[in-house]
Design a protein around this motif. Structure first.
Motif, PDB file in Angstrom:
ATOM      1  N   GLU A 120      62.247  12.835  35.669  1.00  0.00           N
ATOM      2  CA  GLU A 120      62.111  13.965  34.747  1.00  0.00           C
ATOM      3  C   GLU A 120      62.236  13.508  33.300  1.00  0.00           C
ATOM      4  O   GLU A 120      61.531  14.019  32.417  1.00  0.00           O
ATOM      5  CB  GLU A 120      63.136  15.052  35.094  1.00  0.00           C
ATOM      6  CG  GLU A 120      62.825  15.733  36.420  1.00  0.00           C
ATOM      7  CD  GLU A 120      63.682  16.963  36.697  1.00  0.00           C
ATOM      8  OE1 GLU A 120      63.952  17.725  35.743  1.00  0.00           O
ATOM      9  OE2 GLU A 120      64.076  17.162  37.865  1.00  0.00           O
ATOM     10  N   VAL A 121      63.116  12.547  33.040  1.00  0.00           N
ATOM     11  CA  VAL A 121      63.191  11.961  31.690  1.00  0.00           C
ATOM     12  C   VAL A 121      61.852  11.348  31.320  1.00  0.00           C
ATOM     13  O   VAL A 121      61.336  11.538  30.212  1.00  0.00           O
ATOM     14  CB  VAL A 121      64.304  10.895  31.612  1.00  0.00           C
ATOM     15  CG1 VAL A 121      64.251  10.168  30.259  1.00  0.00           C
ATOM     16  CG2 VAL A 121      65.674  11.513  31.802  1.00  0.00           C
ATOM     17  N   ALA A 131      59.559  12.492  28.221  1.00  0.00           N
ATOM     18  CA  ALA A 131      59.346  11.488  27.183  1.00  0.00           C
ATOM     19  C   ALA A 131      57.857  11.177  27.007  1.00  0.00           C
ATOM     20  O   ALA A 131      57.370  11.035  25.875  1.00  0.00           O
ATOM     21  CB  ALA A 131      60.121  10.214  27.529  1.00  0.00           C
ATOM     22  N   ARG A 132      57.142  11.067  28.119  1.00  0.00           N
ATOM     23  CA  ARG A 132      55.702  10.777  28.025  1.00  0.00           C
ATOM     24  C   ARG A 132      54.953  11.923  27.351  1.00  0.00           C
ATOM     25  O   ARG A 132      54.024  11.697  26.567  1.00  0.00           O
ATOM     26  CB  ARG A 132      55.131  10.522  29.416  1.00  0.00           C
ATOM     27  CG  ARG A 132      55.538   9.168  30.001  1.00  0.00           C
ATOM     28  CD  ARG A 132      55.033   9.010  31.420  1.00  0.00           C
ATOM     29  NE  ARG A 132      53.600   9.171  31.478  1.00  0.00           N
ATOM     30  CZ  ARG A 132      52.951   9.911  32.369  1.00  0.00           C
ATOM     31  NH1 ARG A 132      53.635  10.606  33.265  1.00  0.00           N
ATOM     32  NH2 ARG A 132      51.649   9.981  32.356  1.00  0.00           N
ATOM     33  N   ILE A 184      66.326  11.075  23.161  1.00  0.00           N
ATOM     34  CA  ILE A 184      66.366  12.535  23.108  1.00  0.00           C
ATOM     35  C   ILE A 184      65.978  13.137  24.455  1.00  0.00           C
ATOM     36  O   ILE A 184      66.613  14.082  24.939  1.00  0.00           O
ATOM     37  CB  ILE A 184      65.430  13.063  21.999  1.00  0.00           C
ATOM     38  CG1 ILE A 184      66.014  12.732  20.616  1.00  0.00           C
ATOM     39  CG2 ILE A 184      65.219  14.565  22.128  1.00  0.00           C
ATOM     40  CD1 ILE A 184      65.167  13.188  19.452  1.00  0.00           C
ATOM     41  N   ALA A 185      64.954  12.588  25.098  1.00  0.00           N
ATOM     42  CA  ALA A 185      64.467  13.140  26.371  1.00  0.00           C
ATOM     43  C   ALA A 185      65.526  13.081  27.459  1.00  0.00           C
ATOM     44  O   ALA A 185      65.588  13.962  28.326  1.00  0.00           O
ATOM     45  CB  ALA A 185      63.212  12.398  26.820  1.00  0.00           C
ATOM     46  N   ASP A 186      66.360  12.057  27.434  1.00  0.00           N
ATOM     47  CA  ASP A 186      67.432  11.932  28.422  1.00  0.00           C
ATOM     48  C   ASP A 186      68.362  13.134  28.349  1.00  0.00           C
ATOM     49  O   ASP A 186      68.672  13.776  29.363  1.00  0.00           O
ATOM     50  CB  ASP A 186      68.200  10.636  28.162  1.00  0.00           C
ATOM     51  CG  ASP A 186      69.293  10.376  29.187  1.00  0.00           C
ATOM     52  OD1 ASP A 186      69.126  10.771  30.354  1.00  0.00           O
ATOM     53  OD2 ASP A 186      70.314   9.766  28.817  1.00  0.00           O
ATOM     54  N   HIS A 213      60.857  26.112  32.046  1.00  0.00           N
ATOM     55  CA  HIS A 213      59.639  25.992  31.234  1.00  0.00           C
ATOM     56  C   HIS A 213      59.889  26.447  29.799  1.00  0.00           C
ATOM     57  O   HIS A 213      59.477  25.784  28.831  1.00  0.00           O
ATOM     58  CB  HIS A 213      58.516  26.832  31.851  1.00  0.00           C
ATOM     59  CG  HIS A 213      57.276  26.889  31.019  1.00  0.00           C
ATOM     60  ND1 HIS A 213      57.046  27.899  30.102  1.00  0.00           N
ATOM     61  CD2 HIS A 213      56.207  26.054  30.940  1.00  0.00           C
ATOM     62  CE1 HIS A 213      55.894  27.686  29.489  1.00  0.00           C
ATOM     63  NE2 HIS A 213      55.364  26.586  29.993  1.00  0.00           N
ATOM     64  N   ASP A 214      60.599  27.562  29.644  1.00  0.00           N
ATOM     65  CA  ASP A 214      60.894  28.077  28.304  1.00  0.00           C
ATOM     66  C   ASP A 214      61.712  27.072  27.493  1.00  0.00           C
ATOM     67  O   ASP A 214      61.430  26.819  26.314  1.00  0.00           O
ATOM     68  CB  ASP A 214      61.679  29.394  28.395  1.00  0.00           C
ATOM     69  CG  ASP A 214      60.851  30.549  28.929  1.00  0.00           C
ATOM     70  OD1 ASP A 214      59.603  30.477  28.850  1.00  0.00           O
ATOM     71  OD2 ASP A 214      61.446  31.514  29.426  1.00  0.00           O
ATOM     72  N   ILE A 215      62.739  26.523  28.128  1.00  0.00           N
ATOM     73  CA  ILE A 215      63.636  25.594  27.432  1.00  0.00           C
ATOM     74  C   ILE A 215      62.881  24.348  26.980  1.00  0.00           C
ATOM     75  O   ILE A 215      62.968  23.932  25.818  1.00  0.00           O
ATOM     76  CB  ILE A 215      64.821  25.201  28.336  1.00  0.00           C
ATOM     77  CG1 ILE A 215      65.690  26.436  28.644  1.00  0.00           C
ATOM     78  CG2 ILE A 215      65.671  24.116  27.691  1.00  0.00           C
ATOM     79  CD1 ILE A 215      66.754  26.199  29.689  1.00  0.00           C
ATOM     80  N   LEU A 216      62.108  23.748  27.903  1.00  0.00           N
ATOM     81  CA  LEU A 216      61.374  22.533  27.561  1.00  0.00           C
ATOM     82  C   LEU A 216      60.322  22.793  26.488  1.00  0.00           C
ATOM     83  O   LEU A 216      60.152  21.986  25.563  1.00  0.00           O
ATOM     84  CB  LEU A 216      60.715  21.940  28.812  1.00  0.00           C
ATOM     85  CG  LEU A 216      61.666  21.307  29.828  1.00  0.00           C
ATOM     86  CD1 LEU A 216      60.895  20.812  31.043  1.00  0.00           C
ATOM     87  CD2 LEU A 216      62.446  20.154  29.203  1.00  0.00           C
ATOM     88  N   THR A 217      59.623  23.904  26.598  1.00  0.00           N
ATOM     89  CA  THR A 217      58.592  24.227  25.609  1.00  0.00           C
ATOM     90  C   THR A 217      59.205  24.391  24.227  1.00  0.00           C
ATOM     91  O   THR A 217      58.675  23.879  23.226  1.00  0.00           O
ATOM     92  CB  THR A 217      57.842  25.508  26.009  1.00  0.00           C
ATOM     93  OG1 THR A 217      57.200  25.299  27.266  1.00  0.00           O
ATOM     94  CG2 THR A 217      56.783  25.865  24.965  1.00  0.00           C
ATOM     95  N   LYS A 218      60.332  25.084  24.159  1.00  0.00           N
ATOM     96  CA  LYS A 218      61.012  25.302  22.882  1.00  0.00           C
ATOM     97  C   LYS A 218      61.427  23.985  22.250  1.00  0.00           C
ATOM     98  O   LYS A 218      61.183  23.734  21.054  1.00  0.00           O
ATOM     99  CB  LYS A 218      62.243  26.183  23.111  1.00  0.00           C
ATOM    100  CG  LYS A 218      63.060  26.489  21.864  1.00  0.00           C
ATOM    101  CD  LYS A 218      62.354  27.477  20.971  1.00  0.00           C
ATOM    102  CE  LYS A 218      63.223  27.909  19.809  1.00  0.00           C
ATOM    103  NZ  LYS A 218      62.549  28.903  18.947  1.00  0.00           N
TER     104      LYS A 218
END
Length: 313
Positions: free
Chosen positions: A85-86, A90-91, A179-181, A217-222
């Motif tokens: 998931e990291v 990150a990608r 940051i992605a971690d 989805h909301d959290i990651l998009t934000k």
């Protein structure tokens, strides 16, 4: 060995040259400690990624704790699925910023290779008894360089070493993984905590739900949108002050209500005792470094099995 397909490498390097001027380029890499013949089909960063993917340490991540010890529920994250998931997060960030996705992926896939069994509880246990302490990021580099001898590029090693702690990675790609971690574990640990009935979505304070949204989805998009808007064409990967504050405060809330909850911490002392006793047992048989390498490399179940076999408990 003569490269019979020089045009393939030329195409790969041409693609890299079209990345952002701020991106790391494999043909400008600081190189490996031991020089090697280049691969005719892959860039050096692609080669690093593949070496990590095929390593034994990477495969063992599937049976190492993320948050919940030795999970029986197949839907809970392990250290391996966390790593994936990291990598995905990150990608995505690297792609939209036109940075080097191959280097980003290599760092992401390798960042936790040195993690202990039982997650950070195992790490804390080893850190308490090792002469020079124990940090999983530093041990990841040892796994790569000494134990599995992967001979990775300096940029990849730097990103793995500095994915946690105060030192900023030398490349933007390494900064992305750093940051992605954090973004990945806060996001998926909420999901796992709900699955384990440690909390419900409604338990999350309303200010966080209003800012980030209610779903993964909301959290990651934000967050990814914020990173893009504050990092595009800049020589640093950053978030807005508002987003950083909300993320840090949500993380603090998670520590209090999930990571330090009665359910997730109930077996902590037992686990620390097992890890320390295993370490001391192997240290007496061999030496401290060998004991560190062996115990840190164990999966949760293997550590439990070894403890039962040795101590008859």
């Amino acid at each position: 060995m003569e490269n019979k397909f020089p045009e393939i490498k030329e195409v790969l390097h041409e693609k890299e040259s079209q990345l952002s001027p701020l991106a790391a380029k494999s043909y400008e890499s600081k190189g490996r400690k031991i020089e090697e013949e280049p691969c005719p089909f892959r860039t050096d960063f692609e080669r690093d990624r593949d070496r990590i993917l095929h390593s034994k340490a990477f495969r063992r991540l599937k049976r190492k704790t993320q948050v919940f010890y030795a999970p029986k529920n197949d839907h809970l994250r392990t250290r391996l699925t966390h790593t994936l998931e990291v990598s995905q997060i990150a990608r995505t960030i690297a792609r939209i910023l036109n940075l080097n996705e191959d280097l980003t992926e290599a760092i992401a896939l390798g960042h936790d290779l040195g993690h202990t069994p039982f997650g950070h509880t195992g790490e804390e246990a080893l850190n308490s008894v090792c002469t020079n302490g124990f940090k999983h990021n530093e041990h990841s580099v040892r796994v790569i360089e000494v134990i599995e001898k992967l001979n990775l590029c300096e940029e990849t090693l730097d990103g793995i070493l500095n994915h946690t702690g105060k030192i900023k990675p030398m490349t933007l790609e390494g900064q992305i993984v750093k940051i992605a971690d954090r973004v990945a574990y806060i996001n998926h640990d909420i999901d796992d905590a709900i699955r384990e009935n440690v909390m419900q979505t409604s338990d999350i304070p309303i200010e966080f739900r209003q800012y980030f949204g209610e779903t993964k989805h909301d959290i990651l998009t934000k967050i990814i949108t914020d990173i893009y808007e504050n990092s595009v064409n800049k020589n640093e990967i950053t978030m807005s002050e508002t987003c950083v504050n909300f993320l840090n405060n949500l993380r603090a809330w998670m520590f209090k209500n999930v990571y330090f909850s009665d359910k997730t911490k109930s077996d902590e002392q037992k686990i620390k005792k097992k890890v320390i006793r295993l370490f001391e047992y192997y240290k007496n048989l061999e030496n401290e470094q060998s004991a560190i390498d062996y115990v840190a490399g164990m999966s949760d179940e293997f550590a439990k099995s070894e403890y039962k076999k040795i101590f008859k408990k």
